[in-house]
Design a protein around this motif. Structure first.
Motif, short mmCIF file in Angstrom:
data_model
loop_
_atom_site.label_atom_id
_atom_site.label_comp_id
_atom_site.label_asym_id
_atom_site.label_seq_id
_atom_site.Cartn_x
_atom_site.Cartn_y
_atom_site.Cartn_z
N LEU A 46 0.83 -1.21 0.00
CA LEU A 46 0.00 0.00 0.00
C LEU A 46 0.86 1.26 0.00
CD1 LEU A 46 -2.69 -1.17 2.56
CD2 LEU A 46 -2.73 -1.30 0.07
N LEU A 47 1.89 1.28 0.85
CA LEU A 47 2.86 2.37 0.85
C LEU A 47 2.23 3.73 1.07
CD1 LEU A 47 4.98 1.06 -2.13
CD2 LEU A 47 5.56 0.93 0.28
N SER A 48 1.15 3.79 1.85
CA SER A 48 0.54 5.05 2.21
C SER A 48 1.12 5.48 3.55
CB SER A 48 -0.98 4.88 2.32
OG SER A 48 -1.58 6.06 2.86
N GLN A 49 1.79 6.64 3.58
CA GLN A 49 2.38 7.11 4.81
C GLN A 49 2.40 8.63 4.81
OE1 GLN A 49 6.32 5.41 4.80
NE2 GLN A 49 7.20 7.21 3.83
N ALA A 50 2.50 9.19 6.01
CA ALA A 50 2.52 10.65 6.15
C ALA A 50 3.43 11.02 7.30
CB ALA A 50 1.11 11.17 6.40
N PHE A 51 4.21 12.09 7.12
CA PHE A 51 5.08 12.60 8.18
C PHE A 51 4.53 13.94 8.64
CE2 PHE A 51 8.69 15.05 9.78
CZ PHE A 51 9.17 14.16 10.75
N VAL A 52 4.10 13.99 9.89
CA VAL A 52 3.55 15.23 10.45
C VAL A 52 3.79 15.22 11.95
CG1 VAL A 52 1.25 14.22 10.74
CG2 VAL A 52 1.49 16.70 10.58
N ASN A 53 4.05 16.40 12.52
CA ASN A 53 4.27 16.56 13.95
C ASN A 53 5.41 15.68 14.47
OD1 ASN A 53 3.19 18.12 16.22
ND2 ASN A 53 2.71 16.14 17.13
N GLY A 54 6.43 15.49 13.65
CA GLY A 54 7.60 14.73 14.06
C GLY A 54 7.41 13.23 14.09
N ALA A 55 6.34 12.74 13.48
CA ALA A 55 6.06 11.30 13.49
C ALA A 55 5.64 10.82 12.11
CB ALA A 55 4.97 10.96 14.51
N HIS A 57 3.27 8.19 9.95
CA HIS A 57 1.96 7.57 10.15
C HIS A 57 1.66 6.59 9.02
CE1 HIS A 57 1.96 11.41 12.25
NE2 HIS A 57 0.98 10.98 13.01
N TRP A 58 1.11 5.44 9.39
CA TRP A 58 0.65 4.44 8.42
C TRP A 58 -0.70 3.89 8.89
CZ3 TRP A 58 5.30 4.01 11.08
CH2 TRP A 58 6.48 4.15 10.34
N PHE A 59 -1.40 3.21 7.98
CA PHE A 59 -2.54 2.39 8.39
C PHE A 59 -2.03 0.97 8.58
CE2 PHE A 59 -5.39 5.70 6.65
CZ PHE A 59 -6.28 5.75 7.70
N GLY A 60 -2.46 0.33 9.65
CA GLY A 60 -2.03 -1.03 9.92
C GLY A 60 -3.15 -1.84 10.53
N CYS A 61 -3.06 -3.15 10.40
CA CYS A 61 -4.06 -4.04 10.99
C CYS A 61 -3.42 -4.84 12.12
CB CYS A 61 -4.67 -4.97 9.95
SG CYS A 61 -3.48 -5.99 9.06
N ASP A 62 -4.20 -5.15 13.14
CA ASP A 62 -3.73 -5.89 14.28
C ASP A 62 -3.21 -7.26 13.85
OD1 ASP A 62 -4.31 -7.86 16.73
OD2 ASP A 62 -4.04 -5.83 17.51
N LYS A 63 -2.11 -7.71 14.49
CA LYS A 63 -1.51 -8.99 14.10
C LYS A 63 -2.41 -10.17 14.42
CE LYS A 63 3.27 -7.47 14.68
NZ LYS A 63 4.53 -7.68 15.41
N VAL A 64 -3.27 -10.04 15.44
CA VAL A 64 -4.16 -11.13 15.82
C VAL A 64 -5.51 -10.99 15.12
CG1 VAL A 64 -5.35 -12.27 17.73
CG2 VAL A 64 -3.02 -11.39 18.04
N ALA A 65 -6.11 -9.81 15.22
CA ALA A 65 -7.41 -9.55 14.57
C ALA A 65 -7.16 -8.66 13.36
CB ALA A 65 -8.36 -8.89 15.55
N ALA A 66 -7.03 -9.25 12.19
CA ALA A 66 -6.67 -8.51 10.98
C ALA A 66 -7.70 -7.46 10.59
CB ALA A 66 -6.46 -9.48 9.81
N SER A 67 -8.94 -7.62 11.06
CA SER A 67 -9.99 -6.65 10.73
C SER A 67 -9.95 -5.43 11.64
CB SER A 67 -11.37 -7.31 10.83
OG SER A 67 -11.60 -7.79 12.14
N SER A 70 -6.14 0.52 12.52
CA SER A 70 -5.94 1.81 13.17
C SER A 70 -4.78 2.53 12.48
CB SER A 70 -5.65 1.64 14.67
OG SER A 70 -4.48 0.87 14.86
N ILE A 71 -4.54 3.77 12.90
CA ILE A 71 -3.41 4.54 12.37
C ILE A 71 -2.22 4.30 13.28
CG2 ILE A 71 -2.52 6.82 11.79
CD1 ILE A 71 -5.38 7.71 11.32
N LEU A 72 -1.15 3.74 12.74
CA LEU A 72 0.07 3.47 13.49
C LEU A 72 1.02 4.66 13.34
CD1 LEU A 72 1.75 1.32 15.07
CD2 LEU A 72 2.67 0.62 12.86
N THR A 73 1.62 5.10 14.44
CA THR A 73 2.54 6.24 14.40
C THR A 73 3.88 5.85 14.99
OG1 THR A 73 2.07 7.19 16.60
CG2 THR A 73 0.53 7.71 14.83
#
Length: 202
Positions: A46-55, A57-67, A70-73
Motif C-alpha cells: 500500500l505504501l501510504s504514509q505521512a510525516f507530520v508533527n515529528g512522526a 503515520h501508516w494504516f495497519g491491521c492488528d496482528k491477531v485480529a486482521a480486521s 488503526s493509524i500506526l505512528t
C-alpha cells in the motif's frame, strides 16, 4: 532519518515481531531499535504514509485480529510506536486497501475510498492527537476506475490515480486535471512525496 523494519511471515494470521531500524543521514549508518516493534502489520504493497508533527503515520491491521485497523505512528524523537483510532464512521472498515493517510496543510489527513459507491471521503485532524478535532472535509465521486490516493499538493489539490494515470482534483471546485504522468504496469511504480531541501550532506 529513515525508518524500516523487516517482517518474517510464517502464515497469514501469524506475523512475527519485526526488526525496526533507523538510518541516520548525518552518520550514514543504520541503528537497530530494541523492544519497540509495532503490534500491527503494515501492508507493504500500500505504501501510504505521512510525516507530520515529528512522526511517521501508516494504516495497519492488528496482528491477531486482521480486521482491527488503526493509524500506526512512530515518533522520530522518542522512537516510540503508538496508535490512533480511525475517524468516526470508519470503525467498521476492515479493508486496509480502502484507506490512505496523507498531509494537508500540515495537518494529518486520513482518506477513505468506498468501493461500493465509488466515493472518496477526506478527514482532517485540526489539532494533532485530539480525536475529537477530526472532521470530514469532503466527499466526492471519482468514478469506478479510481486507482488510489497519492497525496496532496502544496495548494491543497488531491493527487490520485485513474486508469494508471495521475490526476489532480481541486477539493473546493472539484475540477479534475490530467497531469499526463503515467504509471507503468508494476503495482509499486508510482509514488508521491514531499521534497524538502537539506544541508545535511554539506
Amino acid at each position: 532519518m529513515i525508518t524500516r523494519w523487516l517482517e518474517g511471515v510464517s502464515c497469514i494470521d501469524n506475523f512475527p515481531d519485526p526488526e525496526v531500524e533507523l538510518y541516520f543521514l548525518n552518520r550514514g549508518c543504520w541503528r537497530r531499535i530494541c523492544g519497540v516493534g509495532p503490534h500491527h502489520h503494515i501492508r507493504c504493497t500500500l505504501l501510504s504514509q505521512a510525516f507530520v508533527n515529528g512522526a511517521v503515520h501508516w494504516f495497519g491491521c492488528d496482528k491477531v485480529a486482521a480486521s482491527d485497523i488503526s493509524i500506526l505512528t512512530f515518533d522520530m524523537s522518542s522512537e516510540v510506536f503508538c496508535e490512533m483510532k480511525l475517524p468516526t464512521g470508519l470503525e467498521n472498515e476492515w479493508v486496509v486497501a480502502h484507506l490512505a493517510v496523507s498531509v494537508l496543510r500540515e495537518s494529518l489527513c486520513p482518506c477513505h475510498f468506498d468501493s461500493l459507491v465509488s466515493k472518496v471521503s477526506i478527514w482532517v485532524m485540526k489539532e494533532y492527537g485530539v480525536v475529537q478535532s477530526r472532521t470530514k472535509l469532503f466527499t466526492f465521486d471519482l468514478g469506478s476506475d479510481f486507482g488510489g490516493i497519492l497525496g496532496f499538493r502544496r495548494n491543497g489539490d488531491l493527487l490520485f490515480l485513474r486508469k494508471n494515470r495521475m490526476f489532480s482534483i481541486n477539493l473546493e471546485s472539484q475540477q479534475v486535471k490530467d497531469l499526463r504522468i503515467r504509471k507503468s504496469g508494476k503495482l509499486k511504480s508510482l509514488y508521491v512525496d514531499t521534497y524538502m531541501e537539506s544541508l545535511v550532506f554539506l
